[in-house]
Design a protein around this motif. Structure first.
Motif, PDB file in Angstrom:
ATOM      1  N   ARG A 224       0.851  -1.194   0.000  1.00  0.00           N
ATOM      2  CA  ARG A 224       0.000   0.000   0.000  1.00  0.00           C
ATOM      3  C   ARG A 224       0.884   1.240   0.000  1.00  0.00           C
ATOM      4  N   SER A 225       0.429   2.245  -0.728  1.00  0.00           N
ATOM      5  CA  SER A 225       1.207   3.477  -0.834  1.00  0.00           C
ATOM      6  C   SER A 225       0.270   4.680  -0.906  1.00  0.00           C
ATOM      7  N   SER A 226       0.676   5.771  -0.255  1.00  0.00           N
ATOM      8  CA  SER A 226      -0.070   7.034  -0.345  1.00  0.00           C
ATOM      9  C   SER A 226       0.875   8.161  -0.711  1.00  0.00           C
ATOM     10  N   ASP A 227       1.923   7.826  -1.449  1.00  0.00           N
ATOM     11  CA  ASP A 227       2.953   8.814  -1.774  1.00  0.00           C
ATOM     12  C   ASP A 227       2.411   9.952  -2.632  1.00  0.00           C
ATOM     13  N   GLU A 229      -0.353  12.501  -3.691  1.00  0.00           N
ATOM     14  CA  GLU A 229      -1.562  13.230  -3.318  1.00  0.00           C
ATOM     15  C   GLU A 229      -2.342  12.543  -2.212  1.00  0.00           C
ATOM     16  N   ASN A 230      -1.645  11.762  -1.391  1.00  0.00           N
ATOM     17  CA  ASN A 230      -2.251  11.122  -0.226  1.00  0.00           C
ATOM     18  C   ASN A 230      -3.377  10.158  -0.591  1.00  0.00           C
ATOM     19  N   ASP A 231      -3.399   9.701  -1.838  1.00  0.00           N
ATOM     20  CA  ASP A 231      -4.391   8.710  -2.261  1.00  0.00           C
ATOM     21  C   ASP A 231      -3.848   7.315  -1.979  1.00  0.00           C
ATOM     22  N   LEU A 232      -4.604   6.522  -1.218  1.00  0.00           N
ATOM     23  CA  LEU A 232      -4.172   5.170  -0.888  1.00  0.00           C
ATOM     24  C   LEU A 232      -4.341   4.263  -2.103  1.00  0.00           C
ATOM     25  N   THR A 233      -3.250   3.630  -2.516  1.00  0.00           N
ATOM     26  CA  THR A 233      -3.264   2.713  -3.651  1.00  0.00           C
ATOM     27  C   THR A 233      -2.713   1.371  -3.195  1.00  0.00           C
TER      28      THR A 233
END
Length: 253
Positions: A224-227, A229-233
């Motif tokens: 998981r990454s939110s690098d 725009e702070n969007d969790l992917t």
């Protein structure tokens, strides 16, 4: 003589830069101390406590509680946990899931426990690759892992308190097996499930440098990454779907 003079000038310049740098460092720290309305610390502070306190070093959960806590923590970050009684049930679960997902390529560690799953014969419609099982190059095995729908590894340790699984790498346990496939299945024998992270770290800390594994990986659910725009992917830097298969306990509820 010319070279000696040049070296002397260079040493003087370096000494002067060192002195100026330390002066600026002291001024910077002094300004912070002044803003905090306290004197600048010039002596190393005492440490009344170092490391984990004694009560925490002896803290232990029962096997049933470890299973419960690990399951809750792993699920809370998006992972899946399945409780299975035996390796035969593990094999049946992986085969059913591979067919459900229509998996065409699987890759697994080259471990004796995984040989007993007999996935090659049970999944005749899919290609099951065993990491580093012949003389192919490392890049070949990375490509086989990258194309795999499912990667299968067996955990070295797991930690109930953090919901983490520890997987080490070696010539027969390539890191790519757990990192590159779309779906990761981690088999966790219940006797390898610990209460605290410190129980696992202490074992590595006691090893000499030459005895440490090539890699020590802590896996806590899917990538998981939110690098941005702070969007969790999910699934950007590793498998997007992770199953923890706890096996071998009589305390599964």
């Amino acid at each position: 003589m010319l070279n000696s003079s040049h070296e002397h000038d260079q040493d003087d310049w370096l000494d002067r830069m060192e002195t100026e740098s330390r002066t600026k460092q002291k001024q910077f720290i002094s300004r912070i101390a002044a803003r905090l309305k306290r004197p600048r610390m010039i002596e190393a502070p005492t440490h009344p406590f170092r490391g984990a306190p004694e009560f925490w070093k002896s803290f232990q959960w029962s096997e049933q509680e470890r299973i419960k806590q690990f399951t809750q923590n792993f699920i809370s970050v998006g992972g899946h946990v399945v409780h299975l009684a035996s390796m035969e049930e593990v094999s049946a679960f992986i085969v059913d899931k591979a067919r459900e997902l229509q998996a065409k390529y699987l890759v697994r560690q080259n471990e004796p426990d995984l040989d007993e799953l007999h996935l090659d014969s049970k999944l005749s419609d899919a290609k099951v690759t065993v990491w580093n099982s012949n003389n192919e190059t490392p890049s070949y095995w990375k490509e086989r892992s990258a194309e795999a729908d499912i990667g299968i590894v067996i955990a070295d340790q797991a930690v109930a308190f953090t919901g983490s699984v520890v997987v080490t790498s070696s010539p027969h346990k390539g890191r790519s097996v757990s990192l590159l496939p779309t779906v990761l299945m981690i088999i966790i024998p219940v006797e390898r499930l610990k209460t605290r992270l410190g129980e696992v770290l202490l074992q590595f800390d006691e090893l000499d440098a030459g005895q440490l594994p090539a890699g020590i990986h802590f896996i806590s659910g899917p990538s998981r990454s939110s690098d941005i725009e702070n969007d969790l992917t999910i699934g950007v830097h590793g498998p997007g779907i992770v199953y923890a298969l706890l096996v071998g306990s009589n305390d599964f509820g």
